[in-house]
Design an enzyme around this catalytic site. Structure first.
Site, PDB file in Angstrom:
ATOM      1  N   ASP A 290       6.093   3.188  -2.159  1.00 25.34           N
ATOM      2  CA  ASP A 290       5.071   2.367  -2.771  1.00 25.34           C
ATOM      3  C   ASP A 290       4.551   1.415  -1.702  1.00 25.34           C
ATOM      4  OD1 ASP A 290       3.237   1.213  -4.313  1.00 25.34           O
ATOM      5  OD2 ASP A 290       4.610   0.312  -5.762  1.00 25.34           O
TER       6      ASP A 290
HETATM    7  C1  BGC Z   1       1.407  -0.195  -6.652  1.00 22.54           C
HETATM    8  C2  BGC Z   1       1.450   1.279  -6.993  1.00 22.54           C
HETATM    9  C3  BGC Z   1       0.170   1.937  -6.548  1.00 22.54           C
HETATM   10  C4  BGC Z   1      -0.046   1.670  -5.085  1.00 22.54           C
HETATM   11  C5  BGC Z   1      -1.276   2.328  -4.510  1.00 22.54           C
HETATM   12  C6  BGC Z   1       0.979  -0.470  -5.235  1.00 22.54           C
HETATM   13  O1  BGC Z   1       0.729  -1.804  -4.999  1.00 22.54           O
HETATM   14  O2  BGC Z   1       2.674  -0.746  -6.903  1.00 22.54           O
HETATM   15  O3  BGC Z   1       1.690   1.469  -8.360  1.00 22.54           O
HETATM   16  O4  BGC Z   1       0.243   3.313  -6.820  1.00 22.54           O
HETATM   17  O5  BGC Z   1      -0.163   0.276  -4.893  1.00 22.54           O
HETATM   18  O6  BGC Z   1      -2.423   1.727  -4.941  1.00 22.54           O
END
Ligand code: BGC
Length: 744
Positions: A290
């Site tokens: 993530d």
């Molecule tokens: C979030 C994710 C998301 C990713 C990409 C992160 O900050 O926790 O859920 O998929 O960003 O945008």
């Protein structure tokens, strides 16, 4: 580049117009693809391999620091295997051209994006949608999202979010399916099926990504990015099953979570990424971090520098680095210094290339970037109709004591008051992908479109969503006084839920509580319509307002769906998938709690309770009303004793005892009364959503299998234990009928 060399590459990886069917099996095994992956891998330099393990954002929206602005240069240099936050047939084609035309090996990019509850046509936020308990509708909304996203050049969605959430302070509860493991697992499967459709390689399918692995929903104090600490028993019993259900449904990828679990951040957690995910669950897809969570292992205090963080992640089983750039910066050097095995990098590259081959990108890197398909697919009428239907199915009727609802369409003067009434931006909720909020239908518009020509619709804002200004209040009171009925719309702003949106108070924000009290004082019949992404502490409203409707953030068609319910064109049937507490002090409050050694006794001080608050929720899990009523007969079992191979059939007669046709979610719970470890007071094990005409009855039958009765026993083996079980059936987790049997 030398022509002969190019021909060798093309032959090795099958670029030369190979027309084989792309769709891979759910297990991901496909020996022809394996062969092509290996043939390509031998041609790659170490730097090119590491490039495939790297995912960077484009210059569209981001949720964290944009580490590199020059990502296009990185693509050219073969340092990037995938891009996120880029969509649109034209834009993705342009970026793809850089990879395909300007890099040495012409390996196509993978395009990912957060397509969470719709892509262009926005459906209810996932928590709202889960309240429909309609698995087919949820599969369909994911299917439509995939059709739109894939027509805009996307190959991969960062969904479904499978985090069990028992703490409404955590804003990300809005992105998931609520508090229950069983329901969360069924919904996770439905969403994966919807996104991946008939299989990876189909033009309208996108890779699903199970996130956030693992136990992100249990962050301490509901504070985002915080610490998770839990027993292996709770992890396996409560938190892991929805991720596993998604993996078993064939999800192609998994995303790590930001949190640490028992001292080890997820992106460096070998127990999670290798032991459980790959070894126990046989997951064959790839794992992405993530966002910058590899980098975040430095402030977590588990890695000293870029190199140690990168090595920790790769060795734990993380294949792709989103946005940190740590793999790019460190892995090559670590291999050259003999500190990291290149075979680990090869394995990760293989898993990523495999998906690119399955998607058919080596046959045609632009096959998803098709302007024509984009034009005819995006927001077509049938998608908007499905969004409206999904939205009304997600609405939960919390109260209707005086039967003010459904409203007549020919009320003379209807006042629509409150900051959510004309709040177009808020209707599509957080994580609304490429959804255009300007196309959303407001509550006010939905109501105006529904009433008869003779009805005068008055509007007053009443307050802002989240500030102390009282400048709209007097006019709202005046407006209410002129009306026959008031629809009072209150709630949270969309971005008060989702990522980085934890709240310490669950009250209505700003002066909205005061607004509700002032409008109630007018003595007019009031219907409160809530828009929010988590349970709110609305005790005052529950005590003083006779009709309350929970509408979450319903998406593009919000206003129409709300009007459908308010005026009775649709009889609400949604049920809460999360417990509504009475106060923040009760949190975490969930239905499947343990009994304790001193269960609550109002007459005994030394029992498990509060001095200043009830133990009871305001609205329990599974709760929701209809414009009709349902009565439940006795719970009848086909056997009172079963052996360890047998099943029990559980039947209950459910009757529509009201005057309107309506749907009911009939819920089956169990309790294992004595175990080698303590068991929850109730556990959902199945449900059926049925439609009954007025006066009609239906025998609803469930089969309880040995699997349903199993749990992680004292020695952590999974199975049943002999003893007495109780079975409950009802329309929510509190009001149930009961029977019992013995497992011998
Ligand atoms: C979030 C994710 C998301 C990713 C990409 C992160 O900050 O926790 O859920 O998929 O960003 O945008």
């Amino acid at each position: 580049m030398n022509r002969i060399y190019l021909i060798v590459i093309a032959a090795a990886i099958g670029l030369a117009g190979c027309q084989e069917k792309h769709t891979a099996s759910a297990s991901g095994s496909n020996s022809k693809i394996d062969h092509r992956v290996d043939s390509l891998l031998v041609l790659m330099t170490l730097e090119e391999k590491v490039g495939q393990l790297t995912l960077f954002t484009s210059d569209y929206d981001v949720t964290g620091p944009t580490i590199r602005e020059n990502y296009k240069e990185d693509i050219k240099a073969g340092k990037v295997g995938a891009i996120f936050n880029a969509f649109g047939a034209d834009y993705t084609r342009k970026l793809q051209e850089i990879a395909v035309k300007e890099t040495r090996l012409h390996i196509p990019l993978l395009f990912g994006y957060d397509v969470i509850h719709g892509h262009r046509t926005i459906f209810p936020i996932p928590l709202g949608e889960s309240a429909s308990w309609d698995l087919a509708a949820m599969e369909q909304s994911a299917r439509i999202a995939a059709e739109e996203a894939s027509a805009e050049g996307l190959h991969w969605t960062f969904a479904p979010m499978c985090d069990i959430a028992r703490d409404p302070r955590w804003g990300r509860m809005a992105e998931g399916a609520g508090e229950d493991t069983y329901l969360g697992s069924r919904i996770a499967e439905a969403r994966v099926k919807g996104f991946q459709g008939k299989g990876i390689g189909e033009l309208d399918a996108v890779l699903a990504c199970v996130k956030h692995f693992a136990a992100y929903g249990a962050v301490q104090a509901g504070r985002d990015y915080h610490t998770t600490d839990m027993s292996d028993r709770v992890l396996r019993e409560v938190y892991l099953p929805p991720y596993k259900a998604a993996v078993d449904a064939g999800a192609a990828t998994v995303m790590t979570s930001f949190n640490e679990l028992n001292g080890i951040p997820a992106s460096g957690n070998k127990y999670l990424m290798t032991d459980i995910l790959r070894k126990e669950w046989n997951f064959t897809g790839f794992v992405v971090t993530d966002y910058t969570s590899i980098m975040e292992m430095i402030p977590h205090g588990i890695a000293e520098d870029t190199a140690s963080a990168a090595a920790l992640a790769l060795e734990a089983g993380v294949d792709m680095d989103m946005q940190a750039g740590f793999y790019n910066d460190a892995l090559g050097k670590l291999v050259k210094e003999g500190k990291l095995k290149e075979s680990l990098i090869d394995d990760a590259v293989r898993r990523i290339l495999q998906k690119k081959f399955e998607l058919g990108l080596f046959e045609d890197p632009y096959r998803f970037s098709n302007e024509e398909r984009e034009k005819t697919t995006v927001m077509k009428k049938e998608f908007l109709d499905a969004a409206r239907d999904g939205a009304r199915k997600s609405i939960v009727l919390l109260k209707n004591d005086k039967n003010i609802l459904p409203l007549s369409k020919s009320i003379k003067r209807l006042a629509v008051i409150g900051p959510m009434a004309d709040a177009r931006r808020e209707m599509i909720g957080s994580w609304s992908a490429a959804g255009d909020w300007k196309k959303a239908v407001t509550i006010l518009e939905g109501i105006k479109a529904a009433v008869s020509p003779g009805t005068q619709v008055l509007y007053a804002k009443g307050s802002n969503i989240n500030d102390d200004s009282t400048k709209y209040l007097a006019q709202a009171i005046q407006t209410a006084k002129q009306a026959d009925v008031v629809v009072l719309t209150v709630g949270e702003a969309a971005l008060m839920t989702g990522e980085a949106a934890s709240r310490a108070s669950l009250n209505l924000p700003g002066i909205q509580q005061r607004l509700v009290e002032e409008i109630q004082k007018t003595g007019k019949p009031v219907v409160v319509v809530l828009s929010n992404g988590r349970p709110l502490t609305i005790n005052w409203i529950d005590q003083h307002i006779s009709s309350v409707v929970e509408t979450w953030f319903l998406g593009t068609q919000a206003g129409h769906a709300i009007a459908d319910v308010l005026f009775g064109d649709y009889n609400p049937a949604g049920k809460l998938t999360v417990t509504f507490p009475r106060s923040v002090g009760q949190i975490p409050l969930f239905y499947n709690m343990k009994n304790t050694g001193r269960p609550m006794d109002p007459n005994n001080k030394y029992t498990s309770k509060y001095l200043d608050e009830s133990n009871e929720p305001l609205y329990p899990f599974g709760y929701g009303l209809s414009y009709t009523t349902f009565s439940y007969g006795d719970v009848v079992l086909d056997k009172n004793k079963i052996s360890q191979q047998e099943e029990v059939k559980v039947t209950c007669k459910v009757t529509n005892s009201g005057k309107l046709a309506g749907e009911e979610v009939v819920q089956l719970y169990i309790r294992d009364l004595v175990g080698s470890v303590t068991r929850p007071v109730k556990e959902l094990r199945n449900f059926q959503k049925i439609l009954l005409q007025p006066g009609e009855s239906k025998d609803v039958t469930f089969t309880l299998t040995q699997q349903d009765l199993s749990f992680y026993r004292k020695d952590m083996s999974f199975g049943v234990e002999p003893g007495k079980f109780e079975v409950y059936i009802g329309g929510n987790s509190r009001d149930v009928k009961k029977a019992a049997f013995v497992l011998q």
